[in-house]
Design an enzyme around this catalytic site. Sequence first.
Site, short mmCIF file in Angstrom:
data_model
loop_
_atom_site.label_atom_id
_atom_site.label_comp_id
_atom_site.label_asym_id
_atom_site.label_seq_id
_atom_site.Cartn_x
_atom_site.Cartn_y
_atom_site.Cartn_z
N ALA A 12 0.88 -1.19 0.00
CA ALA A 12 0.00 0.00 0.00
C ALA A 12 0.91 1.23 0.00
O ALA A 12 2.13 1.10 -0.20
CB ALA A 12 -0.91 -0.03 1.22
N LYS A 184 7.88 5.86 19.21
CA LYS A 184 7.03 6.39 18.13
C LYS A 184 5.69 6.89 18.69
O LYS A 184 5.14 7.92 18.25
CB LYS A 184 6.79 5.32 17.05
CG LYS A 184 5.83 5.75 15.95
CD LYS A 184 6.41 6.86 15.12
CE LYS A 184 5.51 7.65 14.22
NZ LYS A 184 4.30 7.24 13.68
N ASN A 188 4.18 10.66 18.52
CA ASN A 188 2.84 11.05 18.05
C ASN A 188 2.09 11.88 19.09
O ASN A 188 1.35 12.79 18.73
CB ASN A 188 2.03 9.81 17.66
CG ASN A 188 2.43 9.31 16.28
OD1 ASN A 188 3.57 9.51 15.85
ND2 ASN A 188 1.52 8.67 15.58
N GLU A 191 3.40 15.14 18.65
CA GLU A 191 2.84 15.64 17.37
C GLU A 191 1.44 16.23 17.60
O GLU A 191 1.13 17.33 17.11
CB GLU A 191 2.80 14.46 16.38
CG GLU A 191 2.11 14.72 15.06
CD GLU A 191 2.02 13.44 14.22
OE1 GLU A 191 3.05 12.77 13.99
OE2 GLU A 191 0.90 13.07 13.79
C1 6PG Z 1 4.10 10.09 11.42
C2 6PG Z 1 2.66 10.24 11.83
C3 6PG Z 1 1.82 9.11 11.38
C4 6PG Z 1 0.41 9.15 11.92
C5 6PG Z 1 -0.42 10.19 11.33
C6 6PG Z 1 -1.89 10.10 11.65
O1 6PG Z 1 4.91 10.16 12.32
O2 6PG Z 1 4.40 9.91 10.24
O3 6PG Z 1 2.60 10.28 13.23
O4 6PG Z 1 2.44 7.92 11.80
O5 6PG Z 1 -0.19 7.95 11.67
O6 6PG Z 1 0.05 11.44 11.67
O7 6PG Z 1 -2.15 10.07 12.99
P1 6PG Z 1 -3.61 10.46 13.50
O8 6PG Z 1 -4.58 9.93 12.50
O9 6PG Z 1 -3.77 9.79 14.81
O10 6PG Z 1 -3.63 11.94 13.56
#
Ligand code: 6PG
Length: 476
Positions: A12, A184, A188, A191
């Site tokens: 994918a 990780k 997030n 993030e």
């Molecule tokens: C990354 C992101 C990724 C994550 C998306 C969506 O580090 O590349 O963290 O792994 O899956 O940002 O996350 P959400 O759908 O929970 O916002």
Amino acid sequence: MEKAEIGLIGLAVMGSNLALNIAEKGNKIAVFNRTPEKTDEFYESAGDLKKQIIPCKTIDEFVEAIRPPRPIIIMIKAGEAVDQQMEALRPHLGDGDIMIDAGNANFRDTIARFDRLKDSKLTFIGMGVSGGEEGARHGPSIMVGGTEDSWKRVEKVLTSIAAKYNGEPCVAWLGNDGAGHFVKTIHNGIEYADMQMIGEIYGILRDGLGKSASEISKIFGSWNKGRLNSYLIEITEKVLAAEDPVTKTPMVDIILDKAGQKGTGKWSVIEAQNMGIPATAIEAAVAARSLSALKSEREAAQKIFGASDYSFSLPDGSNLEKDLELALFAAKIGAYAQGFAVMAEASREFGWSLPMPVIAKIWRAGCIIRSQFLDEITKAFTDAPDAANLIVTPAFSAMVKESVPALRRVTAAALSAGLPVPALASALTYFDAYRQGRGTANLIQAQRDFFGAHGFDRVDGKDFHHGPWGSGAATF
Ligand code: 6PG
């Protein structure tokens, strides 16, 4: 035929981009997908990279194509599908072969998968990969958890494909079993906090100061040249400048204010709570996404209470843009301090020895939270490896002293104006509570002792641990 250095299952978006990245960096790779048409399609579109790719139609063919001990990246949707894929692969594998889950797995599942293979001839790596589609294709940040031997087998390939910050690869082995996926998860969580805080400042500019999307875009653009320089600020500038092709109005104004979430932010908060580590800014960010999803409830409540007038103003003499920039910076420090504190505790609890400066280092490029700020965190933790918290390191305590007054002014003005700033306010109160030598929990201890005879410690060290209200003195 020359064997592949690594295999990858799942073509994918993320899987195919990662496979192309691996091939492009000169590594031979075998690929397999459940639906063979997808494998054909991927191979046909690989252009010059075809010579580095061995497309396989059966698991036997795929396993045979890889040099033992075989590292096999599984890049499929997190959850049960990973277990099913592992079970399907298992009978085909040999001594020392390594199954690598590169999805956004819950680190507790990773630990369980690792343990299940413990007494077998196989092993497992949980690999956090950040950077989205673009990162996977041209250089992600990679967080590896597993045995040191299995890391050594994949180190060369992963180093070749990782993002580089000033030439240094953004990949590292962080410890055993779930270490990579845990880090990780915290990435997030941070993030989420970064994005929410940016959103709150956007809210102040839009609702409190009446600025248009393109005006706000320019402000973020100028901040991206300063201390807030980061990927998320950069894309915020771009997103705010974009026009909806249908209505020709700013794209952001057309997007519904309901945010999705796939769970990693929530996991970071659950784990912080499990370990008793305050991660209030991250919690606020996760909760804000949940609140955003309650669109119809919010609309109904607005009918009852009305909207606030949102009249945002800072004290006379304040430099508005400078204060907003500094406020965002201060709050960001709070969120990162919390994320790193959660990792420090997890490291103790799970026996990982997570290397904080290394984690900050491999987040400097490739991942979603990449920024020059992470270089400063790397230096701060290198200079003060035993610091209890990022904010008390010499480098960051100076930054906190400089920036928190602006966060206080901005948060206070936002609260008075009725502008919701849960992540900014949480970061501020985290700081205020963290630096308060004597807090108010003495009263909580007294209450606990009153209704439950829980006892308390005394400031004078004397040996009386109950209050004068008698044990279980509550009357009903
Ligand atoms: C990354 C992101 C990724 C994550 C998306 C969506 O580090 O590349 O963290 O792994 O899956 O940002 O996350 P959400 O759908 O929970 O916002």
